[in-house]
Design a protein around this motif. Sequence first.
Motif, PDB file in Angstrom:
ATOM      1  N   PHE A 103      11.254  11.127  14.627  1.00  0.00           N
ATOM      2  CA  PHE A 103      11.211  10.644  13.251  1.00  0.00           C
ATOM      3  C   PHE A 103       9.762  10.404  12.833  1.00  0.00           C
ATOM      4  O   PHE A 103       8.926  10.050  13.651  1.00  0.00           O
ATOM      5  N   LYS A 104       9.503  10.579  11.538  1.00  0.00           N
ATOM      6  CA  LYS A 104       8.244  10.124  10.956  1.00  0.00           C
ATOM      7  C   LYS A 104       8.568   8.921  10.099  1.00  0.00           C
ATOM      8  O   LYS A 104       9.471   8.968   9.259  1.00  0.00           O
ATOM      9  N   ILE A 105       7.839   7.826  10.313  1.00  0.00           N
ATOM     10  CA  ILE A 105       8.067   6.583   9.587  1.00  0.00           C
ATOM     11  C   ILE A 105       6.825   6.267   8.755  1.00  0.00           C
ATOM     12  O   ILE A 105       5.703   6.338   9.253  1.00  0.00           O
ATOM     13  N   GLN A 106       7.047   5.909   7.498  1.00  0.00           N
ATOM     14  CA  GLN A 106       5.944   5.492   6.641  1.00  0.00           C
ATOM     15  C   GLN A 106       6.439   4.416   5.686  1.00  0.00           C
ATOM     16  O   GLN A 106       7.649   4.202   5.545  1.00  0.00           O
ATOM     17  N   ALA A 107       5.500   3.737   5.022  1.00  0.00           N
ATOM     18  CA  ALA A 107       5.877   2.861   3.919  1.00  0.00           C
ATOM     19  C   ALA A 107       6.376   3.746   2.787  1.00  0.00           C
ATOM     20  O   ALA A 107       5.742   4.743   2.447  1.00  0.00           O
ATOM     21  N   ASP A 108       7.528   3.412   2.238  1.00  0.00           N
ATOM     22  CA  ASP A 108       8.132   4.257   1.211  1.00  0.00           C
ATOM     23  C   ASP A 108       7.211   4.360   0.000  1.00  0.00           C
ATOM     24  O   ASP A 108       6.698   3.349  -0.493  1.00  0.00           O
ATOM     25  N   ASP A 109       6.975   5.568  -0.477  1.00  0.00           N
ATOM     26  CA  ASP A 109       6.013   5.765  -1.547  1.00  0.00           C
ATOM     27  C   ASP A 109       6.588   5.528  -2.945  1.00  0.00           C
ATOM     28  O   ASP A 109       5.894   5.692  -3.946  1.00  0.00           O
ATOM     29  N   ARG A 110       7.844   5.111  -3.030  1.00  0.00           N
ATOM     30  CA  ARG A 110       8.422   4.804  -4.339  1.00  0.00           C
ATOM     31  C   ARG A 110       8.182   3.352  -4.735  1.00  0.00           C
ATOM     32  O   ARG A 110       8.547   2.926  -5.823  1.00  0.00           O
ATOM     33  N   ASP A 111       7.597   2.576  -3.823  1.00  0.00           N
ATOM     34  CA  ASP A 111       7.396   1.153  -4.074  1.00  0.00           C
ATOM     35  C   ASP A 111       5.899   0.850  -4.042  1.00  0.00           C
ATOM     36  O   ASP A 111       5.063   1.740  -3.993  1.00  0.00           O
ATOM     37  N   THR A 112       5.555  -0.420  -4.035  1.00  0.00           N
ATOM     38  CA  THR A 112       4.158  -0.837  -4.059  1.00  0.00           C
ATOM     39  C   THR A 112       3.520  -0.678  -2.681  1.00  0.00           C
ATOM     40  O   THR A 112       4.169  -0.328  -1.706  1.00  0.00           O
ATOM     41  N   ASP A 113       2.224  -0.976  -2.611  1.00  0.00           N
ATOM     42  CA  ASP A 113       1.514  -0.962  -1.338  1.00  0.00           C
ATOM     43  C   ASP A 113       2.094  -2.010  -0.395  1.00  0.00           C
ATOM     44  O   ASP A 113       2.701  -2.996  -0.829  1.00  0.00           O
ATOM     45  N   GLY A 114       1.881  -1.816   0.894  1.00  0.00           N
ATOM     46  CA  GLY A 114       2.370  -2.801   1.853  1.00  0.00           C
ATOM     47  C   GLY A 114       2.024  -2.426   3.270  1.00  0.00           C
ATOM     48  O   GLY A 114       1.532  -1.327   3.559  1.00  0.00           O
ATOM     49  N   ILE A 115       2.258  -3.376   4.152  1.00  0.00           N
ATOM     50  CA  ILE A 115       2.055  -3.168   5.588  1.00  0.00           C
ATOM     51  C   ILE A 115       3.250  -3.736   6.331  1.00  0.00           C
ATOM     52  O   ILE A 115       3.790  -4.788   5.950  1.00  0.00           O
ATOM     53  N   VAL A 116       3.691  -3.022   7.352  1.00  0.00           N
ATOM     54  CA  VAL A 116       4.724  -3.519   8.270  1.00  0.00           C
ATOM     55  C   VAL A 116       4.188  -3.354   9.680  1.00  0.00           C
ATOM     56  O   VAL A 116       3.714  -2.276  10.053  1.00  0.00           O
ATOM     57  N   TYR A 117       4.250  -4.432  10.449  1.00  0.00           N
ATOM     58  CA  TYR A 117       3.821  -4.420  11.848  1.00  0.00           C
ATOM     59  C   TYR A 117       4.907  -5.117  12.650  1.00  0.00           C
ATOM     60  O   TYR A 117       5.244  -6.270  12.382  1.00  0.00           O
ATOM     61  N   LEU A 118       5.480  -4.411  13.621  1.00  0.00           N
ATOM     62  CA  LEU A 118       6.505  -5.003  14.484  1.00  0.00           C
ATOM     63  C   LEU A 118       6.262  -4.532  15.914  1.00  0.00           C
ATOM     64  O   LEU A 118       6.420  -3.348  16.229  1.00  0.00           O
TER      65      LEU A 118
END
Length: 199
Positions: A171-186
């Motif tokens: 899979f390729k995972i990214q922040a969805d480009d339909r929404d605002t900027d953001g960061i996810v770290y887990l």
Amino acid sequence: MNLIQKLALVACLALTGEARPNPSPSSLSGREAAIIVEPTMYQIFPISPTQFAPPVTQLEVLRAGGVSVLENIVIFEGIPSDAQTCILRWEQAAKPERTEFVVARNGLLAAQQLSGLPEGDITWANMLPIVEEAIEQRRPLLHPETTGWVAIETQQVHIAGYVDCAETMIFKIQADDRDTDGIVYLEQDAHNGLTLEIH
């Protein structure tokens, strides 16, 4: 990007708004379910297309200034050949057993299932033809939502959706480009992170 830069970026976003797959069964008897945790993770960089980095343990995506800066390639291996149903999920342990988990602004992810890996290094440039092929073939595209879940103190299992089974799943995972900027770290371990449920 070092830790100080990441923390600074998280603060700005907030103000503005060796990896290993766990062993799995070689077959599924009686259609029992199995869960695969701790996938192999690679970071790819759309703004630095040929940059290569060794595997990491964390799920980490970043979108800033309307641009995807950091994405992940996720590899689950050892799926039994007789698996009939596969579900991409993500899990968070109860607060006392939780790993580092940060979401700032947009926590909506886009997870694109891919058919394979490139011949060379896992870089954004080398992955791009495979991603374009997946889009053309309408391979599963899911939208796991992590926004707001950092504050929840109990253990939770989140369903991203059904995907096509294969002995190795990518899979390729990214922040969805339909929404605002953001960061996810887990940070991922046996109880936190992306998982694959198979039947």
